[in-house]
Design an enzyme around this catalytic site. Structure first.
Site, mmCIF file in Angstrom:
data_model
loop_
_atom_site.group_PDB
_atom_site.id
_atom_site.type_symbol
_atom_site.label_atom_id
_atom_site.label_comp_id
_atom_site.label_asym_id
_atom_site.label_seq_id
_atom_site.Cartn_x
_atom_site.Cartn_y
_atom_site.Cartn_z
ATOM 1 N N PRO A 12 28.230 55.315 -51.275
ATOM 2 C CG PRO A 12 27.972 53.432 -49.900
ATOM 3 C CD PRO A 12 28.745 53.520 -51.384
ATOM 4 C CG ASN A 13 23.642 55.840 -48.302
ATOM 5 O OD1 ASN A 13 22.960 56.363 -48.672
ATOM 6 N ND2 ASN A 13 24.181 55.414 -46.880
ATOM 7 N NE ARG A 20 24.707 60.518 -45.705
ATOM 8 C CZ ARG A 20 25.731 59.071 -45.392
ATOM 9 N NH1 ARG A 20 26.662 59.713 -46.801
ATOM 10 N NH2 ARG A 20 26.134 57.947 -44.908
ATOM 11 C CE1 TYR A 25 28.778 61.927 -43.790
ATOM 12 C CE2 TYR A 25 26.639 62.398 -43.032
ATOM 13 C CZ TYR A 25 28.286 61.006 -42.986
ATOM 14 O OH TYR A 25 27.710 59.798 -42.709
ATOM 15 C CG ASN A 77 33.747 58.677 -49.120
ATOM 16 O OD1 ASN A 77 34.014 58.213 -48.472
ATOM 17 N ND2 ASN A 77 33.313 60.704 -48.596
ATOM 18 C CB ALA A 80 28.709 53.255 -45.069
ATOM 19 C CD GLU A 101 40.018 55.497 -46.147
ATOM 20 O OE1 GLU A 101 41.369 54.692 -45.943
ATOM 21 O OE2 GLU A 101 39.292 54.642 -45.714
ATOM 22 C CG HIS A 103 36.443 58.695 -44.922
ATOM 23 N ND1 HIS A 103 35.539 58.008 -45.639
ATOM 24 C CD2 HIS A 103 37.606 58.233 -44.634
ATOM 25 C CE1 HIS A 103 36.116 57.056 -45.585
ATOM 26 N NE2 HIS A 103 37.376 56.548 -45.409
ATOM 27 N NE ARG A 110 29.889 60.282 -37.946
ATOM 28 C CZ ARG A 110 29.364 60.243 -39.611
ATOM 29 N NH1 ARG A 110 30.222 60.398 -40.696
ATOM 30 N NH2 ARG A 110 28.127 59.749 -39.206
HETATM 31 C C1 DQA Z 1 31.620 58.888 -45.144
HETATM 32 C C2 DQA Z 1 31.751 58.562 -43.079
HETATM 33 C C3 DQA Z 1 31.524 56.825 -43.112
HETATM 34 O O1 DQA Z 1 31.057 56.335 -42.410
HETATM 35 C C4 DQA Z 1 29.906 56.683 -43.737
HETATM 36 O O2 DQA Z 1 28.890 56.197 -43.644
HETATM 37 C C5 DQA Z 1 29.762 58.022 -45.548
HETATM 38 C C6 DQA Z 1 30.577 58.721 -45.176
HETATM 39 C C7 DQA Z 1 31.587 60.345 -44.852
HETATM 40 O O3 DQA Z 1 33.205 61.246 -45.908
HETATM 41 O O4 DQA Z 1 33.153 61.263 -43.404
HETATM 42 O O5 DQA Z 1 28.717 57.918 -45.925
HETATM 43 O O6 DQA Z 1 32.460 58.352 -46.021
#
Ligand code: DQA
Length: 144
Positions: A12-13, A20, A25, A77, A80, A101, A103, A110
């Site tokens: 998501p997102n 964003r 990011y 990835n 959240a 995985e 990120h 964080r």
């Molecule tokens: C994320 C880190 C997560 O905590 C966050 O909710 C994201 C992006 C990252 O790529 O740094 O949406 O996965």
């Protein structure tokens, strides 16, 4: 059988990448990232299928499909859902191939709620904090 050997799955997102919180990011869009992964895959001799969803169930369906469509590895990835989703962990546990995985941000630097990952209990490797380069390194590691 899918012709794709590596599934890159964004949660998501991550469709908002580029606009964003770019200070966290980065400025690259998801399309930019996916395009360079497909190109890198071609260079390395693996086919890459990149997918994104904002919906937990769709991500789970995509992981389930990867069990039987010829996918050898998943780079994920989970956004959240990393920190909340036992269901995505369960789906990955039912997948027999390699899982990495990724990120973009260093989640450990964080908020405390980002420090725990359900997915890390399944992942063969985890890359955090290296921005979009993390996906590239994950793909190189899988091929190596
Ligand atoms: C994320 C880190 C997560 O905590 C966050 O909710 C994201 C992006 C990252 O790529 O740094 O949406 O996965």
């Amino acid at each position: 059988m899918s012709k794709h050997q590596v599934l890159v799955l964004h949660g998501p997102n991550l469709n908002l990448l580029g606009s964003r919180e770019p200070e966290i990011y980065g400025h690259q869009t998801l399309d930019d990232i996916n395009e360079s992964l497909v190109n890198l895959g071609a260079e390395l001799g693996v086919s890459v299928n990149a997918q994104q969803s904002n919906h937990e169930g769709v991500l789970i369906d995509t992981i389930q499909a990867a069990r039987t469509d010829g996918t050898k590895a998943i780079i994920i990835n989970p956004g959240a859902f990393t920190h909340t989703s036992v269901a995505i962990l369960d789906a990955l546990n039912a997948f027999a191939g390699q899982v990495i995985e990724v990120h973009l941000s260093n989640v450990h630097k964080r908020e405390a709620f980002r420090h725990h990952s359900y997915v890390s209990q399944r992942a063969d490797g985890v890359i955090v904090g290296l921005g979009a380069r993390g996906y590239e390194l994950a793909l190189r590691a899988l091929v190596a």
